[in-house]
Enzyme design. Structure first.
Site, PDB file in Angstrom:
ATOM      1  N   LYS A  67     -34.824  44.258  35.681  1.00  0.00           N
ATOM      2  CA  LYS A  67     -36.180  44.023  35.162  1.00  0.00           C
ATOM      3  C   LYS A  67     -37.232  44.634  36.090  1.00  0.00           C
ATOM      4  O   LYS A  67     -38.203  45.240  35.626  1.00  0.00           O
ATOM      5  CB  LYS A  67     -36.424  42.515  34.981  1.00  0.00           C
ATOM      6  CG  LYS A  67     -35.644  41.900  33.827  1.00  0.00           C
ATOM      7  CD  LYS A  67     -35.812  40.372  33.763  1.00  0.00           C
ATOM      8  CE  LYS A  67     -34.858  39.788  32.727  1.00  0.00           C
ATOM      9  NZ  LYS A  67     -34.843  38.299  32.739  1.00  0.00           N
ATOM     10  N   GLN A  92     -36.348  32.947  35.574  1.00  0.00           N
ATOM     11  CA  GLN A  92     -34.992  33.441  35.327  1.00  0.00           C
ATOM     12  C   GLN A  92     -34.038  32.259  35.170  1.00  0.00           C
ATOM     13  O   GLN A  92     -33.921  31.421  36.057  1.00  0.00           O
ATOM     14  CB  GLN A  92     -34.544  34.340  36.499  1.00  0.00           C
ATOM     15  CG  GLN A  92     -33.193  35.003  36.289  1.00  0.00           C
ATOM     16  CD  GLN A  92     -33.215  36.065  35.188  1.00  0.00           C
ATOM     17  OE1 GLN A  92     -34.140  36.852  35.085  1.00  0.00           O
ATOM     18  NE2 GLN A  92     -32.199  36.057  34.344  1.00  0.00           N
ATOM     19  N   ASP A 143     -41.749  35.837  28.322  1.00  0.00           N
ATOM     20  CA  ASP A 143     -40.440  35.636  27.693  1.00  0.00           C
ATOM     21  C   ASP A 143     -40.567  35.143  26.252  1.00  0.00           C
ATOM     22  O   ASP A 143     -39.601  35.231  25.485  1.00  0.00           O
ATOM     23  CB  ASP A 143     -39.628  34.609  28.490  1.00  0.00           C
ATOM     24  CG  ASP A 143     -38.629  35.279  29.428  1.00  0.00           C
ATOM     25  OD1 ASP A 143     -38.232  36.431  29.166  1.00  0.00           O
ATOM     26  OD2 ASP A 143     -38.233  34.629  30.417  1.00  0.00           O
TER      27      ASP A 143
END
Lengths: 280, 280
Positions: free
Chosen positions: B51, B95, B118
């Site tokens: 990422k 995460q 997200d």
């Protein structure tokens, strides 16, 4: 065995149980629901009257805030903010439809999620999707309660929903997915609607289309939930051709007296749940 | 005609286009994404590295905030609140998985919806259901983009989704319902899974089960989207028996190189959309 799922009877049972819970609050303040109405829509007047009467029956304080048809968006926002911060109010609902100059999305978004008795706010709906809510849009909430009441299995069952509205089809689909059903959501563009429906274990019609669901849509093992609330030839009716479908299926909800009464009972339950969240 | 939907290629196209948009910002500050990691999970390390590298490639500032495995819930909440109020940060992602002593729902709920890169927060998901969001969970966002890229019709098409997770199956179902598809969501309890899949126009497998989708699940007109990200016998693979299914269907995404690269590209696009919302 009686095929007809008597929503009116079950809603009364739920209301009696809620009434008892509210009576047992004793000295504490009572739950309070505020209904916001803009203008003087004829159907809205009738729905609001029913909601206020239902509140009174169970011991919830129901209050109507009626604003003029030409209220400005900014003024309405201000009024809702005052209601949001009023600690004696547990639930706020905005009676739809709103006049066309009002931005409906902004108005329903601004109702505090902690007072969202209708279960229409994005945060409530997101939590419904995540299976983390105890507040649900009232009609889907009532439908799931009816299925549970009749001990109709959901796990692994094929559920077909006709209609994908924000207040019925979509939240209901998410709730039934969370209950481990296999869920198919149909809309006006669906190909072979009849064939898809015919294979369902549970068929839920929320299309708003009189006589849509005929004997060709159903099977002997099916439960049919009719969410339609239509007027045809001056008569109130659902989406299902009741007489011919009744002969074939296992269970069916009538219109009136099926899903309708459950919706108001669930609105009251949402209000009480919001009250409990605040008081605890 | 090439049957394979090359997600890697299309993701690179999207990244190039995003890079250009960010370069054209000129003097303005650049978008910034913060990744929160708790502990030192091996797979997480790898995903985060990818990422950060993807951010760098397009000109987004990527920053890792790594906290100790034994951080307290309250301390983590405090850290996220600091990041929420930092005006130079556009996106915050947590995460997963988190250590077991951390309440995941509380943590993901606390990330400001205005920084929810997200797309996992309840308010984002509620707006996705309501078709009022420009932020989406990245994997479903990538899947819809792939279908649009290949001009695969959704209106009235039968879409079957295997899997009902909060980050893929459920939000994707809502997005495709909003695009007028007829959507069926299956789970591990579904009866006759094979038969249901075989009739689909578009089959999307997000089950996390290697070799689940065989030639018996598909037809000649079908588009197959493989969301599986599994390890079997030391090899990275999807849910689909690729070689045998490829021979039958119209379109198929490979693993790797299908949905995976799209997910990261869409995370970057979410970050840029959040940046634009803030700057406008």
């Amino acid at each position: 065995m009686n095929k007809i799922i008597d929503g009116k009877y079950y809603a009364q049972e739920l209301n009696t149980s809620l009434k008892n819970s509210i009576e047992q609050l004793n000295k504490k303040r009572r739950p309070k629901l505020v209904i916001i109405q803009i203008g003087n829509n004829f159907a809205s007047n009738k729905y609001i009257k029913n909601k206020l009467k239902a509140c009174e029956n169970v011991g919830i304080i129901g209050e109507l805030k009626k604003y003029s048809e030409d209220i400005k968006q900014s003024e309405l926002v201000k009024q809702i903010e005052i209601l949001n911060s009023d600690l004696t109010i547990d639930g706020i609902i905005v009676q739809l439809p709103l006049p066309s100059h009002i931005n409906e999305k902004e108005i329903t978004d601004i109702v505090s999620p902690s007072k969202d008795a209708d279960g229409f706010s994005p945060i409530t709906l997101g939590n419904v999707m995540l299976n983390k809510s105890n507040i649900y849009p009232a009609t889907p909430f009532g439908i799931v309660k009816l299925l549970d009441w009749k001990k109709i299995n959901l796990i692994g069952e094929n559920v077909v929903i006709i209609g994908r509205s924000n207040i019925v089809g979509k939240p209901l689909a998410n709730m039934l997915i969370n209950r481990s059903a296999t869920v198919t959501i149909c809309n006006t563009k669906t190909k072979n609607l009849k064939d898809i429906c015919k294979k369902a274990d549970i068929l839920i019609s929320a299309a708003g289309s009189p006589n849509l669901v005929t004997k060709d849509f159903v099977n002997n093992n099916m439960t049919v939930i009719d969410v339609g609330a239509n007027f045809k030839d001056g008569k109130y009716c659902g989406d299902v051709k009741f007489e011919e479908v009744l002969k074939i299926v296992k269970y069916i909800t009538p219109v009136p007296g099926g899903v309708g009464p459950m919706t108001i009972a669930c609105l009251l339950e949402n209000t009480f749940n919001l009250y409990k969240q605040k008081e605890n």
